[in-house]
Design a protein around this motif. Structure first.
Motif, PDB file in Angstrom:
ATOM      1  N   VAL A  54       0.845  -1.194   0.000  1.00 20.65           N
ATOM      2  CA  VAL A  54       0.000   0.000   0.000  1.00 20.65           C
ATOM      3  C   VAL A  54       0.883   1.248   0.000  1.00 20.65           C
ATOM      4  O   VAL A  54       1.830   1.363   0.791  1.00 20.65           O
ATOM      5  CB  VAL A  54      -0.926   0.006   1.235  1.00 20.65           C
ATOM      6  CG1 VAL A  54      -1.686   1.330   1.347  1.00 20.65           C
ATOM      7  CG2 VAL A  54      -1.902  -1.172   1.176  1.00 20.65           C
ATOM      8  N   THR A  55       0.564   2.184  -0.892  1.00 20.31           N
ATOM      9  CA  THR A  55       1.295   3.454  -0.945  1.00 20.31           C
ATOM     10  C   THR A  55       0.464   4.621  -0.420  1.00 20.31           C
ATOM     11  O   THR A  55       1.018   5.630   0.029  1.00 20.31           O
ATOM     12  CB  THR A  55       1.744   3.771  -2.380  1.00 20.31           C
ATOM     13  OG1 THR A  55       0.593   3.777  -3.247  1.00 20.31           O
ATOM     14  CG2 THR A  55       2.737   2.729  -2.863  1.00 20.31           C
ATOM     15  N   ALA A  56      -0.867   4.491  -0.481  1.00 19.57           N
ATOM     16  CA  ALA A  56      -1.751   5.534   0.031  1.00 19.57           C
ATOM     17  C   ALA A  56      -3.098   4.903   0.330  1.00 19.57           C
ATOM     18  O   ALA A  56      -3.536   3.973  -0.364  1.00 19.57           O
ATOM     19  CB  ALA A  56      -1.911   6.668  -0.980  1.00 19.57           C
ATOM     20  N   SER A  57      -3.766   5.391   1.379  1.00 16.33           N
ATOM     21  CA  SER A  57      -5.039   4.789   1.773  1.00 16.33           C
ATOM     22  C   SER A  57      -5.947   5.815   2.436  1.00 16.33           C
ATOM     23  O   SER A  57      -5.515   6.582   3.293  1.00 16.33           O
ATOM     24  CB  SER A  57      -4.788   3.619   2.736  1.00 16.33           C
ATOM     25  OG  SER A  57      -6.012   3.120   3.232  1.00 16.33           O
ATOM     26  N   ASN A  58      -7.223   5.780   2.021  1.00 15.87           N
ATOM     27  CA  ASN A  58      -8.266   6.561   2.685  1.00 15.87           C
ATOM     28  C   ASN A  58      -9.140   5.676   3.567  1.00 15.87           C
ATOM     29  O   ASN A  58     -10.208   6.084   3.999  1.00 15.87           O
ATOM     30  CB  ASN A  58      -9.149   7.256   1.645  1.00 15.87           C
ATOM     31  CG  ASN A  58      -8.400   8.317   0.874  1.00 15.87           C
ATOM     32  OD1 ASN A  58      -7.555   9.006   1.441  1.00 15.87           O
ATOM     33  ND2 ASN A  58      -8.711   8.463  -0.406  1.00 15.87           N
ATOM     34  N   SER A  59      -8.654   4.466   3.834  1.00 19.24           N
ATOM     35  CA  SER A  59      -9.392   3.492   4.637  1.00 19.24           C
ATOM     36  C   SER A  59      -8.679   3.269   5.963  1.00 19.24           C
ATOM     37  O   SER A  59      -7.443   3.206   6.017  1.00 19.24           O
ATOM     38  CB  SER A  59      -9.497   2.161   3.889  1.00 19.24           C
ATOM     39  OG  SER A  59      -9.930   1.117   4.741  1.00 19.24           O
ATOM     40  N   SER A  60      -9.465   3.087   7.020  1.00 17.45           N
ATOM     41  CA  SER A  60      -8.878   2.799   8.330  1.00 17.45           C
ATOM     42  C   SER A  60      -8.308   1.395   8.404  1.00 17.45           C
ATOM     43  O   SER A  60      -7.539   1.078   9.321  1.00 17.45           O
ATOM     44  CB  SER A  60      -9.943   2.986   9.428  1.00 17.45           C
ATOM     45  OG  SER A  60     -11.041   2.104   9.211  1.00 17.45           O
ATOM     46  N   ARG A  61      -8.647   0.544   7.459  1.00 19.34           N
ATOM     47  CA  ARG A  61      -8.189  -0.847   7.475  1.00 19.34           C
ATOM     48  C   ARG A  61      -6.737  -0.982   7.024  1.00 19.34           C
ATOM     49  O   ARG A  61      -6.061  -1.946   7.385  1.00 19.34           O
ATOM     50  CB  ARG A  61      -9.076  -1.712   6.582  1.00 19.34           C
ATOM     51  CG  ARG A  61     -10.498  -1.895   7.087  1.00 19.34           C
ATOM     52  CD  ARG A  61     -11.270  -2.831   6.168  1.00 19.34           C
ATOM     53  NE  ARG A  61     -10.596  -4.119   6.042  1.00 19.34           N
ATOM     54  CZ  ARG A  61     -10.535  -4.818   4.904  1.00 19.34           C
ATOM     55  NH1 ARG A  61     -11.090  -4.338   3.795  1.00 19.34           N
ATOM     56  NH2 ARG A  61      -9.913  -5.979   4.881  1.00 19.34           N
ATOM     57  N   PHE A  62      -6.268  -0.048   6.187  1.00 20.80           N
ATOM     58  CA  PHE A  62      -4.933  -0.181   5.628  1.00 20.80           C
ATOM     59  C   PHE A  62      -4.188   1.147   5.710  1.00 20.80           C
ATOM     60  O   PHE A  62      -4.789   2.222   5.657  1.00 20.80           O
ATOM     61  CB  PHE A  62      -5.006  -0.631   4.163  1.00 20.80           C
ATOM     62  CG  PHE A  62      -5.675  -1.961   3.980  1.00 20.80           C
ATOM     63  CD1 PHE A  62      -5.013  -3.139   4.268  1.00 20.80           C
ATOM     64  CD2 PHE A  62      -6.993  -2.034   3.541  1.00 20.80           C
ATOM     65  CE1 PHE A  62      -5.637  -4.367   4.110  1.00 20.80           C
ATOM     66  CE2 PHE A  62      -7.622  -3.256   3.381  1.00 20.80           C
ATOM     67  CZ  PHE A  62      -6.948  -4.424   3.677  1.00 20.80           C
ATOM     68  N   LYS A  63      -2.871   1.034   5.817  1.00 22.47           N
ATOM     69  CA  LYS A  63      -2.008   2.219   5.844  1.00 22.47           C
ATOM     70  C   LYS A  63      -0.827   1.986   4.909  1.00 22.47           C
ATOM     71  O   LYS A  63      -0.542   0.837   4.516  1.00 22.47           O
ATOM     72  CB  LYS A  63      -1.523   2.500   7.262  1.00 22.47           C
ATOM     73  CG  LYS A  63      -0.618   1.426   7.847  1.00 22.47           C
ATOM     74  CD  LYS A  63      -0.235   1.731   9.277  1.00 22.47           C
ATOM     75  CE  LYS A  63       0.778   0.728   9.835  1.00 22.47           C
ATOM     76  NZ  LYS A  63       0.279  -0.655   9.793  1.00 22.47           N
ATOM     77  N   ALA A  64      -0.155   3.049   4.564  1.00 19.78           N
ATOM     78  CA  ALA A  64       1.017   2.930   3.707  1.00 19.78           C
ATOM     79  C   ALA A  64       2.033   1.967   4.327  1.00 19.78           C
ATOM     80  O   ALA A  64       2.308   2.018   5.526  1.00 19.78           O
ATOM     81  CB  ALA A  64       1.647   4.301   3.499  1.00 19.78           C
ATOM     82  N   GLY A  65       2.557   1.083   3.498  1.00 15.40           N
ATOM     83  CA  GLY A  65       3.517   0.081   3.955  1.00 15.40           C
ATOM     84  C   GLY A  65       2.915  -1.286   4.185  1.00 15.40           C
ATOM     85  O   GLY A  65       3.649  -2.279   4.273  1.00 15.40           O
ATOM     86  N   ASP A  66       1.583  -1.379   4.303  1.00 17.45           N
ATOM     87  CA  ASP A  66       0.939  -2.678   4.498  1.00 17.45           C
ATOM     88  C   ASP A  66       1.079  -3.536   3.246  1.00 17.45           C
ATOM     89  O   ASP A  66       0.974  -3.053   2.111  1.00 17.45           O
ATOM     90  CB  ASP A  66      -0.559  -2.507   4.805  1.00 17.45           C
ATOM     91  CG  ASP A  66      -0.818  -1.974   6.204  1.00 17.45           C
ATOM     92  OD1 ASP A  66       0.124  -1.969   7.015  1.00 17.45           O
ATOM     93  OD2 ASP A  66      -1.966  -1.575   6.477  1.00 17.45           O
ATOM     94  N   LYS A  67       1.285  -4.836   3.468  1.00 17.79           N
ATOM     95  CA  LYS A  67       1.325  -5.803   2.367  1.00 17.79           C
ATOM     96  C   LYS A  67      -0.074  -6.389   2.180  1.00 17.79           C
ATOM     97  O   LYS A  67      -0.708  -6.794   3.159  1.00 17.79           O
ATOM     98  CB  LYS A  67       2.322  -6.926   2.664  1.00 17.79           C
ATOM     99  CG  LYS A  67       3.753  -6.463   2.919  1.00 17.79           C
ATOM    100  CD  LYS A  67       4.402  -5.922   1.669  1.00 17.79           C
ATOM    101  CE  LYS A  67       5.870  -5.594   1.918  1.00 17.79           C
ATOM    102  NZ  LYS A  67       6.541  -5.072   0.706  1.00 17.79           N
ATOM    103  N   VAL A  68      -0.538  -6.447   0.932  1.00 21.38           N
ATOM    104  CA  VAL A  68      -1.921  -6.857   0.667  1.00 21.38           C
ATOM    105  C   VAL A  68      -1.997  -7.801  -0.525  1.00 21.38           C
ATOM    106  O   VAL A  68      -1.086  -7.870  -1.360  1.00 21.38           O
ATOM    107  CB  VAL A  68      -2.818  -5.629   0.405  1.00 21.38           C
ATOM    108  CG1 VAL A  68      -2.982  -4.786   1.670  1.00 21.38           C
ATOM    109  CG2 VAL A  68      -2.270  -4.782  -0.737  1.00 21.38           C
ATOM    110  N   ILE A  69      -3.129  -8.518  -0.577  1.00 23.19           N
ATOM    111  CA  ILE A  69      -3.453  -9.427  -1.678  1.00 23.19           C
ATOM    112  C   ILE A  69      -4.827  -9.040  -2.219  1.00 23.19           C
ATOM    113  O   ILE A  69      -5.717  -8.656  -1.454  1.00 23.19           O
ATOM    114  CB  ILE A  69      -3.536 -10.891  -1.207  1.00 23.19           C
ATOM    115  CG1 ILE A  69      -2.285 -11.299  -0.438  1.00 23.19           C
ATOM    116  CG2 ILE A  69      -3.775 -11.837  -2.375  1.00 23.19           C
ATOM    117  CD1 ILE A  69      -2.459 -12.633   0.295  1.00 23.19           C
TER     118      ILE A  69
END
Length: 328
Positions: free
Chosen positions: A70-85
């Motif tokens: 993740v590079t940018a997020s408007n969601s409370s579930r994810f933040k920059a730096g998180d690894k996602v699928i």
């Protein structure tokens, strides 16, 4: 700018090419992701080659899954730096997909990467592995146990089939692998198959009821193969269906269902609710063995993936094909 496989339509035909895309053109979504890896799946191959009307909007960035940061997020579930699928949710069909260096998607479509997996590991599993796990968990939810008898896996040398063979064998089931590529028999046995059978025995019209053999099945073929698998499934057995490699038709009889109580369970990986997909990924993180990745996975690039799509449809690719979107 970033690179992606873009499918454009000209009159009644579509064509795919690697293009440079402006980040400002990414579709709406709460979460932006730098993609590490995607995969080439059967549906991707159909979309890229134009062999089936998979794509609903043009231009479309191909790819039904990806893993990245993740590079940018408007969601409370994810933040920059998180690894996602991401798997499914219409990406690569109606929303720009994962055969790209960047994506912007809805937060609800993402699953956090389990700690035990790298982004490469996740795509070595990919949508095919995740779908295989959904099939295995569905069989177990219907009460199918190793002691009940053999499980047949159709299309066993493909992506879903390869992982399904391994997962079932790893859980103690006796697995019979059905394939059109008997030269892959040793490979399938290395994954845990107890027996390898030629798919030609199942691919033509059969009897409404055949000799009972299977306690359960994972089918990726549809058509006559699925009908014949159902016809030879044991009393109260369960067949999971997740593909249409042979065809979308189902030329079967009601006999297995009303005379033997056979259950046919449809497996949808695209719109699968978050709790079910999270359970599947959590299980993959504990059962998938990194050492096995070498035998079931090949790596390609965006530039090569368009030709690889045709090879996949022709049955020339074994196991999983991971796309390193950042490799030239």
């Amino acid at each position: 700018m970033f690179r992606a496989i873009v499918i454009n339509k000209n009159n009644d035909t579509s064509a795919a090419a690697v293009e440079s895309v402006d980040e400002a053109d990414l579709p709406d979504g709460e979460v932006s992701v730098d993609i590490d890896y995607s995969t080439l799946n059967y549906k991707d191959a159909l979309a890229i080659t134009g062999k089936a009307p998979v794509v609903r909007n043009f231009p479309m960035v191909a790819g039904i899954d990806f893993a990245g940061t993740v590079t940018a997020s408007n969601s409370s579930r994810f933040k920059a730096g998180d690894k996602v699928i991401l798997n499914g949710w219409g990406v690569g069909e109606s929303h720009w997909g994962g055969l790209s260096q960047k994506a912007r998607v809805k937060a609800d479509w993402l699953v956090s990467l389990p700690e035990a997996l790298s982004t490469f590991d996740a795509m070595a599993c990919g949508t095919a592995g995740y779908t295989a796990m959904l099939c295995v968990q569905a069989l177990e939810a219907q009460g199918v146990k190793p002691e009940d008898g053999e499980i047949v896996v159709t299309g066993a040398s493909g992506g879903v089939g390869s992982v399904a063979v391994f997962l079932l064998a790893n859980r103690g089931y006796r697995v019979v692998a059905l394939t059109g590529r008997m030269q892959e028999a040793d490979y399938l046995r290395s994954l845990g198959a107890s027996e390898v059978m030629d798919r030609s025995e199942f691919s033509e019209k059969g009897r409404p009821l055949a000799r009972e053999r299977w306690a359960g099945a994972v089918d990726v073929a549809g058509s006559h193969t699925l009908a014949n698998v159902c016809a030879s499934t044991k009393y109260l057995g369960t067949v999971t269906c997740c593909g249409l490699a042979q065809g979308m038709d189902f030329p079967a009889s009601v006999a297995p269902f009303i005379l033997r109580g056979v259950k046919l369970i449809g497996i949808d990986s695209v719109q699968c609710p978050a709790p079910i997909r999270e359970k599947a990924w959590a299980a993959l993180a504990t059962e998938w063995k990194p050492d096995l990745l070498k035998s079931v996975t090949s790596i390609t690039t965006l530039d090569k993936a368009i030709n690889d799509a045709a090879r996949l449809l022709n049955g020339e690719i074994r196991g999983r094909l991971v796309v390193d979107v950042n490799k030239a």
